[in-house]
Design an enzyme around this catalytic site. Structure first.
Site, mmCIF file in Angstrom:
data_model
loop_
_atom_site.group_PDB
_atom_site.id
_atom_site.type_symbol
_atom_site.label_atom_id
_atom_site.label_comp_id
_atom_site.label_asym_id
_atom_site.label_seq_id
_atom_site.Cartn_x
_atom_site.Cartn_y
_atom_site.Cartn_z
ATOM 1 N N HIS A 1 0.854 -1.194 0.000
ATOM 2 C CA HIS A 1 0.000 0.000 0.000
ATOM 3 C C HIS A 1 0.888 1.243 0.000
ATOM 4 C CE1 HIS A 1 -2.724 3.129 1.346
ATOM 5 N NE2 HIS A 1 -3.708 2.364 0.896
ATOM 6 N N GLU B 1 -3.730 2.062 -7.386
ATOM 7 C CA GLU B 1 -4.180 3.259 -6.652
ATOM 8 C C GLU B 1 -3.062 4.282 -6.627
ATOM 9 O OE1 GLU B 1 -5.814 2.610 -2.790
ATOM 10 O OE2 GLU B 1 -3.962 1.866 -1.975
HETATM 11 P P1 PGA Z 1 -9.340 6.658 0.310
HETATM 12 O O1 PGA Z 1 -8.134 5.637 0.595
HETATM 13 O O2 PGA Z 1 -10.481 5.830 -0.226
HETATM 14 O O3 PGA Z 1 -9.610 7.286 1.624
HETATM 15 O O4 PGA Z 1 -8.822 7.630 -0.724
HETATM 16 C C1 PGA Z 1 -7.849 4.624 -0.297
HETATM 17 C C2 PGA Z 1 -6.693 3.816 0.207
HETATM 18 O O5 PGA Z 1 -5.661 4.367 0.591
HETATM 19 O O6 PGA Z 1 -6.747 2.597 0.314
#
Ligand code: PGA
Length: 249
Positions: A94, A164
């Site tokens: 992450h 992400e």
């Molecule tokens: P968020 O976080 O939905 O608050 O933007 C996503 C994540 O970091 O997993």
């Protein structure tokens, strides 16, 4: 098939009592809309949450784990610990862990360890910034090649990739479904280059500022198999609406 939703609780909530309540509400919504949810609570809560959870719809992840089974690693937890607590998934790489020094090489070792222990690795990739020159494609390619390059191709079907980008995490807006669609194509192409046609079946999730409004268009046009949700999974009203959007997609 319904999209998979990973609920990343991060370092929330601050008490076990609240965690139990949040899990109850999450399970209720998951059952109501028949959406598979993987809850990633703080690891100190996970064993007890798993043991009190009987629903079919909800599985559990740890938010990170070390690749060694045990050892002199103060403050770490291992994939062996996670398996022993009946956790089935592990978040790996992450952005908030990478920011604390986790490297692509660490991530590759963790993916291999997770597979060895029979857990599903949820591997997060994404660039910090996006410039018009498109350099981020090279960064994504390196992240993917390091994380997946050494795996036997037959193991790829057990891996989930979450795209992400940092600039959408904790932000005001998610990326557009069109941009995500382009990235899904690029991810699959990169995996096909490494592992052949099995890469076409790669399961790809999107994460970053998802909410009840942007979930449906993202699932309809983003060319993805699921979502990783941060803030919205802590607000049970919002998360229930989000799961409804998943079931409508
Ligand atoms: P968020 O976080 O939905 O608050 O933007 C996503 C994540 O970091 O997993």
């Amino acid at each position: 098939m319904k999209a998979l939703v990973v609920a990343n609780w991060k370092m929330h909530p601050s008490t076990f009592r609240e965690a139990k309540k949040l899990l109850e509400e999450t399970k209720k919504a998951a059952e109501k809309y028949k959406v598979p949810v993987v809850v990633a609570p703080p690891s100190i809560f996970v064993r007890e949450l798993v043991s009190t959870s009987r629903g079919k719809r909800v599985a559990f992840a740890v938010q990170h784990a070390h690749f060694e089974n045990e050892g002199a690693f103060t403050g770490e937890i291992s994939i062996a610990h996670a398996r022993d607590a009946h956790v089935t998934h592990v978040l790996i790489g992450h952005a908030e862990r990478r920011a604390r020094g986790e490297t692509d090489e660490d991530i590759a070792k963790k993916v291999a360890a997770a597979l060895q222990f029979g857990l599903t690795p949820i591997v997060c990739i994404g660039e910090e910034v996006r410039r018009p020159g498109g350099e981020y494609f090279a960064q994504i390619s390196t992240q993917l090649r390091t994380a997946l390059g050494g795996l036997p191709s037959s193991h790829l079907s057990r891996v989930l990739i979450v795209y992400e980008p940092l600039w959408t995490i904790g932000a005001d807006h998610a990326m557009s479904p069109h941009e995500m669609h382009q990235m899904s194509i690029f991810i699959r192409k990169t995996v096909v280059d490494m592992h052949g046609d099995i890469g076409l079946k790669m399961k790809i999730l999107y994460g970053g500022s998802l909410n009840a409004e942007n979930t449906l268009p993202m699932l309809q046009d983003g060319d993805i198999h699921g979502l990783l949700v941060g803030r919205a999974c802590l607000d049970t009203v919002e998360f229930t609406k989000l799961l409804k959007a998943v079931s409508d997609a």
